[in-house]
Design an enzyme around this catalytic site. Structure first.
Site, PDB file in Angstrom:
ATOM      1  N   ASN A  10     -16.924 -17.823 -24.418  1.00  0.00           N
ATOM      2  CA  ASN A  10     -17.274 -17.872 -22.998  1.00  0.00           C
ATOM      3  C   ASN A  10     -16.554 -16.706 -22.329  1.00  0.00           C
ATOM      4  O   ASN A  10     -15.345 -16.766 -22.110  1.00  0.00           O
ATOM      5  CB  ASN A  10     -16.807 -19.213 -22.398  1.00  0.00           C
ATOM      6  CG  ASN A  10     -16.983 -19.248 -20.893  1.00  0.00           C
ATOM      7  OD1 ASN A  10     -17.695 -18.420 -20.332  1.00  0.00           O
ATOM      8  ND2 ASN A  10     -16.323 -20.194 -20.240  1.00  0.00           N
ATOM      9  N   TRP A  11     -17.314 -15.680 -22.023  1.00  0.00           N
ATOM     10  CA  TRP A  11     -16.685 -14.476 -21.454  1.00  0.00           C
ATOM     11  C   TRP A  11     -16.335 -14.633 -19.975  1.00  0.00           C
ATOM     12  O   TRP A  11     -15.705 -13.743 -19.391  1.00  0.00           O
ATOM     13  CB  TRP A  11     -17.616 -13.268 -21.624  1.00  0.00           C
ATOM     14  CG  TRP A  11     -17.616 -12.691 -23.006  1.00  0.00           C
ATOM     15  CD1 TRP A  11     -16.862 -13.094 -24.078  1.00  0.00           C
ATOM     16  CD2 TRP A  11     -18.407 -11.592 -23.476  1.00  0.00           C
ATOM     17  NE1 TRP A  11     -17.135 -12.319 -25.180  1.00  0.00           N
ATOM     18  CE2 TRP A  11     -18.089 -11.383 -24.829  1.00  0.00           C
ATOM     19  CE3 TRP A  11     -19.366 -10.764 -22.880  1.00  0.00           C
ATOM     20  CZ2 TRP A  11     -18.678 -10.386 -25.595  1.00  0.00           C
ATOM     21  CZ3 TRP A  11     -19.959  -9.767 -23.640  1.00  0.00           C
ATOM     22  CH2 TRP A  11     -19.612  -9.571 -24.985  1.00  0.00           C
ATOM     23  N   GLU A 168     -12.965 -30.194 -23.103  1.00  0.00           N
ATOM     24  CA  GLU A 168     -12.127 -29.130 -22.553  1.00  0.00           C
ATOM     25  C   GLU A 168     -11.206 -29.713 -21.486  1.00  0.00           C
ATOM     26  O   GLU A 168     -11.601 -29.775 -20.299  1.00  0.00           O
ATOM     27  CB  GLU A 168     -13.015 -28.048 -21.920  1.00  0.00           C
ATOM     28  CG  GLU A 168     -13.890 -27.323 -22.922  1.00  0.00           C
ATOM     29  CD  GLU A 168     -14.048 -25.861 -22.541  1.00  0.00           C
ATOM     30  OE1 GLU A 168     -13.828 -25.023 -23.415  1.00  0.00           O
ATOM     31  OE2 GLU A 168     -14.353 -25.555 -21.374  1.00  0.00           O
ATOM     32  N   GLY A 174      -7.292 -21.681 -20.057  1.00  0.00           N
ATOM     33  CA  GLY A 174      -6.719 -20.450 -19.515  1.00  0.00           C
ATOM     34  C   GLY A 174      -5.239 -20.554 -19.189  1.00  0.00           C
ATOM     35  O   GLY A 174      -4.689 -19.706 -18.488  1.00  0.00           O
ATOM     36  N   GLY A 235     -12.377 -19.048 -24.296  1.00  0.00           N
ATOM     37  CA  GLY A 235     -12.436 -18.102 -23.187  1.00  0.00           C
ATOM     38  C   GLY A 235     -11.642 -16.848 -23.508  1.00  0.00           C
ATOM     39  O   GLY A 235     -12.122 -15.932 -24.176  1.00  0.00           O
ATOM     40  N   GLY A 236     -10.389 -16.817 -23.068  1.00  0.00           N
ATOM     41  CA  GLY A 236      -9.544 -15.627 -23.169  1.00  0.00           C
ATOM     42  C   GLY A 236      -9.542 -14.938 -24.526  1.00  0.00           C
ATOM     43  O   GLY A 236      -9.707 -13.716 -24.612  1.00  0.00           O
TER      44      GLY A 236
HETATM   45  C1  PEP Z   1     -13.157 -21.854 -21.531  1.00  0.00           C
HETATM   46  O1  PEP Z   1     -13.381 -21.018 -20.670  1.00  0.00           O
HETATM   47  O2  PEP Z   1     -14.037 -22.693 -21.817  1.00  0.00           O
HETATM   48  C2  PEP Z   1     -11.850 -21.867 -22.186  1.00  0.00           C
HETATM   49  C3  PEP Z   1     -11.595 -22.800 -23.068  1.00  0.00           C
HETATM   50  O3  PEP Z   1     -10.973 -20.865 -21.829  1.00  0.00           O
HETATM   51  P1  PEP Z   1      -9.600 -20.468 -22.608  1.00  0.00           P
HETATM   52  O4  PEP Z   1      -9.938 -20.369 -24.066  1.00  0.00           O
HETATM   53  O5  PEP Z   1      -9.206 -19.168 -22.003  1.00  0.00           O
HETATM   54  O6  PEP Z   1      -8.625 -21.581 -22.346  1.00  0.00           O
END
Ligand code: PEP
Length: 250
Positions: A10-11, A168, A174, A235-236
């Protein structure tokens, strides 16, 4: 039965065209030998066509990060499932915590989007998870079950079997504070039990359930070693091709 692992990027609101293309060009050779798992990139809307172009001839899938439930009309700033299909998207993330808590999306809206995505032939990645204060009040189960109940209302059984659910926890997204494998596994077991009771054994067996929240190359394997965790939404750590490739090759 064995479910194919899915590693999804997920960018969020990151990258411009040249960066997106460079990412795909750098990633593909690193994962050329991967056969037994699915890999997905969800870029921001303006980058979908560039990623589609750069991935040609590969098995990399493309998804979107959001959509609206109406097919067309006077909905300024919105994007429909048909438009995403037209851009060759196969997946769409729905109910991401940033949509819920930054943009105020409620359960009813997320339910309408889920049904619209399915009707258009997109695979929804439905995100559920509790906030920090809810976890501290031992409300995780209640929150997750309530989201599932409302978000999956009137979704047909066969569609649930092929969709993706991502657990999540909001406090892990994040933040660098990833959930323990036990907490992730417990929540994912709860989700599968809900699917079993609401949609039957076949759907529960087939639905892929991911963990998401500060997944990194260093902690990916510990989640994938857990029975019932079918992959990760990242995400990151998905923004850099080196790091995303390590996640895929966990
Ligand atoms: C996300 O955006 O779904 C996510 C899990 O972000 P991160 O990996 O940065 O915690």
């Amino acid at each position: 039965m064995s479910r194919r692992p899915l590693i999804a990027a997920n960018w969020k609101m990151h990258k411009v065209t040249a960066e997106a293309k460079a990412f795909v060009t750098a990633l593909l050779p690193k994962i050329a030998e991967v056969r037994d798992r699915d890999v997905l990139v969800c870029p921001p809307f303006p980058l979908i066509a560039s990623v589609d172009d750069a991935r040609k001839g590969s098995k990399l899938s493309i998804g979107a990060q959001n959509m609206y439930f109406e097919e067309k009309g006077a909905f300024t700033g919105e994007v429909s499932a048909t438009m995403l299909k037209d851009l060759h998207c196969e997946f769409v993330i729905l109910g991401h915590s940033e949509r819920r808590w930054v943009f105020g999306e409620g359960d009813e809206l997320i339910n309408k989007k889920t049904i619209a995505a399915i009707n258009a032939g997109l695979i929804p990645i439905l995100c559920v998870g509790e906030k920090l204060d809810e976890r501290e009040k031992n409300m995780t189960e209640q929150v997750v079950l309530n989201q599932l109940d409302k978000n999956l209302k009137s979704v047909p059984e066969h569609a649930v079997a092929s969709m993706i659910i991502a657990y999540e926890p909001v406090w892990a997204i994040g933040t660098g504070r990833n959930a323990s494998t036990k907490d992730a596994k417990d929540a994912i077991t709860l989700i599968r039990e809900f699917i079993h009771s609401r949609f039957g054994a076949t759907s529960a067996e087939k639905v892929r359930i991911l963990y998401g929240g500060s997944v990194k190359p260093e902690n990916m394997k510990q989640y994938m070693d857990q029975e019932g965790i079918d992959g990760a939404l990242v995400g990151g750590a998905s923004l850099d091709p080196e790091s995303f490739a390590k996640l895929i090759l966990y």
